[in-house]
Structures are given as structure tokens and as C-alpha cells.
Design an enzyme around this catalytic site. Structure first.
Site, mmCIF file in Angstrom:
data_model
loop_
_atom_site.group_PDB
_atom_site.id
_atom_site.type_symbol
_atom_site.label_atom_id
_atom_site.label_comp_id
_atom_site.label_asym_id
_atom_site.label_seq_id
_atom_site.Cartn_x
_atom_site.Cartn_y
_atom_site.Cartn_z
ATOM 1 N N PHE A 1 -5.382 -3.224 0.015
ATOM 2 C CA PHE A 1 -4.264 -2.656 0.791
ATOM 3 C C PHE A 1 -3.608 -3.682 1.714
ATOM 4 O O PHE A 1 -2.477 -3.507 2.154
ATOM 5 C CB PHE A 1 -4.729 -1.447 1.608
ATOM 6 N N LYS A 2 -4.311 -4.768 1.966
ATOM 7 C CA LYS A 2 -3.776 -5.783 2.889
ATOM 8 C C LYS A 2 -2.459 -6.356 2.389
ATOM 9 O O LYS A 2 -1.647 -6.828 3.176
ATOM 10 C CB LYS A 2 -4.773 -6.927 3.043
ATOM 11 N N ASP A 3 -2.247 -6.333 1.068
ATOM 12 C CA ASP A 3 -1.002 -6.890 0.529
ATOM 13 C C ASP A 3 0.230 -6.152 1.050
ATOM 14 O O ASP A 3 1.300 -6.744 1.173
ATOM 15 C CB ASP A 3 -1.007 -6.812 -1.007
ATOM 16 N N LEU B 1 0.745 -7.841 4.441
ATOM 17 C CA LEU B 1 0.777 -9.307 4.524
ATOM 18 C C LEU B 1 1.830 -9.921 3.615
ATOM 19 O O LEU B 1 2.342 -11.004 3.920
ATOM 20 C CB LEU B 1 -0.625 -9.864 4.268
#
Ligand SMILES: Cc1ncc(COP(=O)(O)O)c(C=O)c1O
Ligand SMILES: N[C@@H](CCOP(=O)(O)O)C(=O)O
Length: 464
Positions: free
Chosen positions: A111-113, A116
Site C-alpha cells: 500500500f505504500k506505493d 510514495l
């Protein structure tokens, strides 16, 4: 839109400066002075928008005119264009009124994409405009690191240093970071745990001498408000798909640094009818102990099959505490100073009861995590990653009403965590096409002691 620090003593900043700072100069975290709030009619008007169209509507008020509207729209469209699913964050149904939202279709499969990929583009936009270079310093328990590297490495304006706990991330996670050989990317394996890495990031904001005043220090962890802002979007996306604003929705979120679930809390504050926010933790369960017993007490950090959540001190919890203490920065500064000494926070009973009307929590040990992966696979042939499994277990244990749909955030692709999948007696999935040769790629990283001075020395020498 102005942003203020949770500790009350740093100057209020606009979005551009908050993005470029990360942590406030008084050690606090930035939050909007006032949340934008959408009416029911406005939320109805979001139905049917593409993911990036929706993201533009949600993000625009936070950016507060620091980027021209059309430029912002273009940046957001570009951000989500390459996700590997046309819905960007698709929902999959597990059972009656039970869903998972797949947040792993970005380039690094977590989910960091979502935040970021956007943060990298926003940083590049502002640094280009200012003709400045920045040093990014990040801490990762496995997923933020590769997502930050992937989001920022193409910028000529940054050098990026990512610390991960040595031997404490999965092999796929490590290789996703260490096989990026660009000159501006530096992986540091710290002989400590994630909390140690995160403490080094925070301390570096207070002691920036190692940069000789020549570079700006930027945070990419969820202490940076822009991370939370981008994560708010998918709560709207899921709830709209399930009938909001005319139907309430609950969310279960595998939780470590409290950033992802805090984004849900913000979405609710912006007018989304969220009935329950359910925290799932692994046995590093400080947040579960807070929500179940009003005891936020540091204990030793253990290594689990859900390594990305091997976190004890949850940075964003301070943002929730700030609201719970009537946004009184002075009171927060005292509370956090007390926590630094005693390692424990418990809050006034009436405040704790008020937070309990929205939040609930559950923790799962490794056996329970593996059993949930197996149970869901046997029921549906759907393979959960261990973090998502913890969220699903928490949803099933804590859901207050079966009539309200519950969405568990599927925060990572199972391919990143083969150990947990094998422990469930299942076959580990194959790496996707773009990572097929990951295990034969050359790696580059530097092992360093758990020491602020050693990290600063490394950065100073590398930049020279
Ligand atoms: C796969 C995965 N799930 C859940 C979490 C927990 O999210 P947060 O730290 O925002 O609570 C993380 C890391 O933060 C993660 O990498
Ligand atoms: N689980 C994270 C830990 C860092 O959290 P962040 O959301 O504050 O960056 C990771 O995978 O690195």
C-alpha cells in the site's frame, strides 16, 4: 491550508513546506489546522470518478493552492497510471458484507506505493521549482523502503538513504531495496530493530549538522503529512463503491505505525460515514493494549511472520492523541516527554471511552495469522498476505454489526512473505513478471551499528 505541529511550538506551515520538512522543528507531527469537510452532496458527486479523479478531489484542498490545479491533476493522473489494475484499488468479496481492498497493485506490491509514488513526484516538482537538492532519510520494516526508493529514485534532486533492521525484513523485501543500484540510492542495514531506525530518523531532524547546512532533510515515513493525505483517498474509493455516503462502512486495518488507519480517521473527519475503525496488530501489540485497556506501554519488540508490523512506537498515534487532548500542543509536548521517560501513556478515562466509540482492536500471534491465511484460502481460494490476515481476523472478531460492510485493507501482496504462506501449508505464489529475476540481481547495502553518529558519518561521507 495551514498545518500546525502536534507539540504546539513550531511555526505553522503551508503544504509545500510541510512536505519538504517531514517532522516539525519541535519534534511534533504536522496536521491540518482545520480539516476540509465534504457535504453529502459533494460526496455523492464523487461517485463514478476514476481513482485519480477522486484522488484529485480529495487531495486538492490539502495542497491549498501550492500547486496549480491542472498541474496537480496531471501529477496525480501520472501517479496512478502505471498501477497494475485498472481500478487501482479493487475490492474483492470474501463473504457476505466482508471485503478486502487490494492495495498491492503498485510497483512494489504494498500500500505504500499509493502515497510514495505521489510523494516522489510532488517532491520533484517543488525541488525543481526551488532548484534545491534534498537528502531523504527513511526507516523501514520492509515496505516503505522499496516504495520510497521506487517513488524517488528518478529525481535528480534527491539522495535517498533507507535504513532497515538487519536480517529482520523478508528476503523479497530486502532485495526490492538492495537491488536498486542507482547512484542516489543507499541502503543501510542497521543492527537493531525498526524502532531504532525510526528513532534515528526523528533524532536526525533535531541534529542536522551532518548535512553542513547544504541540504534539506526530508522524511518519507508517515510522519510526513503527505503520506497520510494520499492514503485518505482509498477509504473514499472503497466506501463509495459500497454505497456511501448513504450507507456506513467499517474498515479493519493491519496496523504498525498507525498511519494507514489514521488516514481512515481523517476520511471520517472529512465527512465519510465510517462506523468502525478496527486495528489489527501482531504480537507487538502496544496499540491493541491501548484500545483494549488504555495502556500504551513500550515492551520489547519481537520478530514475527508479519515483519512490516514489527513496530512498537507508533508515530502517528501522536496525531490521534493530539485530537484526544483538544489539540492542545503544550499538553501534548508534556505527554510525549513523559512517554520518553516512562515508556507508557494512559489517558483520562472519559477521553479513552470517547475514542472507543470509533476504534476497536484485536491482536494475532503467528499461529493465528497462519490459521487465518489457511481458513480464508479454504473458504474462498483467496490468498492473504500475513498482514492482511491479521486485519481479516480483527474484522471478524470485532465487527459490531453484520449489516454494515467491513473492508479489510489488503496492505501487501502475499508474494512478499513466502514464509507465512508456506507455514499455512500453501504454495508460495510466483513473483510477478517485473520481479522475476529478483533473486539473481546484484545487491548493494551497508551494514551499520545502531548509532546515530554512524549513520550521520555514513551520509556525510557519501555526499562529499
Ligand atoms: C504490509 C503492511 N501492512 C501494514 C502495515 C502497517 O501500516 P501502518 O504502519 O501505517 O500502521 C505496514 C507498515 O507500516 C505494512 O508494510
Ligand atoms: N511498515 C512500514 C514501517 C514504516 O512505516 P511508515 O508508514 O511510517 O513509513 C514499512 O514497511 O517500512
Amino acid at each position: 491550508m495551514k498545518y500546525i505541529s502536534t507539540r504546539g511550538a513550531a511555526p505553522a506551515l503551508d503544504f509545500e513546506n510541510v512536505l519538504l520538512a517531514g517532522l516539525a522543528s519541535d519534534g511534533g507531527l504536522y496536521v491540518p489546522e482545520q480539516l476540509p469537510r465534504f457535504t453529502t452532496e459533494q460526496i455523492v458527486g464523487f461517485s463514478g470518478l476514476s481513482y485519480s479523479g477522486l484522488a484529485y478531489e480529495i487531495i486538492r484542498p490539502f495542497v491549498g493552492g501550492t500547486i496549480e490545479d491542472e498541474q496537480l491533476r496531471a501529477i496525480i493522473e501520472d501517479t496512478y497510471a502505471d498501477f497494475n489494475h485498472s481500478a487501482v484499488a479493487p475490492l474483492t468479496q470474501l463473504d457476505t458484507n466482508e471485503w478486502v481492498m487490494e492495495l498491492f497493485h503498485g510497483p512494489t506490491l504494498a500500500f505504500k506505493d499509493f502515497a510514495l509514488q505521489l510523494l516522489g513526484r510532488l517532491l520533484d516538482h517543488f525541488l525543481t521549482k526551488r532548484d534545491e537538492r534534498a537528502v531523504i532519510l527513511g526507516a523501514t520494516s520492509g515496505d516503505t523502503g522499496s516504495a520510497a526508493i521506487e517513488g524517488c529514485r528518478h529525481s535528480d534532486h534527491v539522495d535517498i538513504f533507507i535504513m532497515h533492521p538487519h536480517n529482520r525484513v523478508s528476503e523479497v523485501q530486502r532485495r526490492q531495496m538492495t537491488t536498486v543500484l542507482s547512484d542516489n540510492v543507499h541502503n543501510l542495514a542497521i543492527e537493531g530493530n525498526f524502532d531504532d531506525c525510526q528513532a534515528i530518523v526523528k533524532a536526525s531532524f533535531a541534529e542536522q549538522g551532518f548535512l553542513n547546512g547544504e541540504r534539506r532533510l526530508v522524511a518519507v515515513n508517515s510522519i510526513n503529512w503527505a503520506r497520510i493525505m494520499a492514503q485518505v483517498v482509498y477509504y473514499f474509493h472503497a466506501a463509495l463503491s459500497l454505497g456511501s455516503p448513504f450507507r456506513p462502512v467499517s474498515f479493519a486495518v493491519p496496523t504498525g505505525n498507525f498511519g494507514d488507519i489514521f488516514a481512515g480517521y481523517i476520511a471520517r473527519g472529512m465527512g465519510l460515514p465510517i462506523q468502525q475503525l478496527i486495528v489489527g496488530t501482531n504480537r507487538n501489540d502496544i496499540l491493541h493494549r491501548f484500545f483494549s485497556a488504555n495502556s500504551y506501554r513500550k515492551e520489547s519488540l519481537g520478530h514475527t511472520l508479519s515483519p512490516s508490523m514489527d513496530i512498537m512506537v507508533s508515530s502517528n498515534f501522536e496525531r490521534l492523541l493530539f485530537d484526544l487532548h483538544d489539540r492542545d500542543g503544550k499538553a501534548m509536548a508534556e505527554l510525549m516527554a513523559g512517554f520518553d521517560v516512562s515508556g507508557e501513556i494512559s489517558i483520562d478515562e472519559s477521553r479513552w471511552q470517547s475514542v472507543k466509540t470509533l476504534f476497536d482492536s484485536q491482536c494475532a500471534n503467528d499461529d493465528e495469522t497462519v490459521a487465518t491465511i489457511r481458513q480464508v484460502f479454504d473458504q474462498t481460494e483467496y490468498l492473504l498476505d500475513p498482514h492482511t490476515a491479521i486485519g481479516v481476523k480483527a474484522a471478524r472478531d470485532c465487527l459490531a454489526s453484520r449489516e454494515v460492510p467491513v473492508v479489510t485493507l489488503a496492505t501487501a501482496h502475499p508474494v512478499k512473505f513466502p514464509d507465512a504462506i508456506l507455514a499455512a501449508g500453501l504454495d508460495a505464489p510466483a513473483l510477478p513478471h517485473h520481479l522475476q529475476d529478483l533473486h539473481s540481481r546484484e545487491e548493494r547495502m551497508t551494514v551499520l551499528p545502531n548509532s546515530l553518529a554512524a549513520v550521520h558519518e555514513f551520509i556525510a561521507t557519501t555526499l562529499r
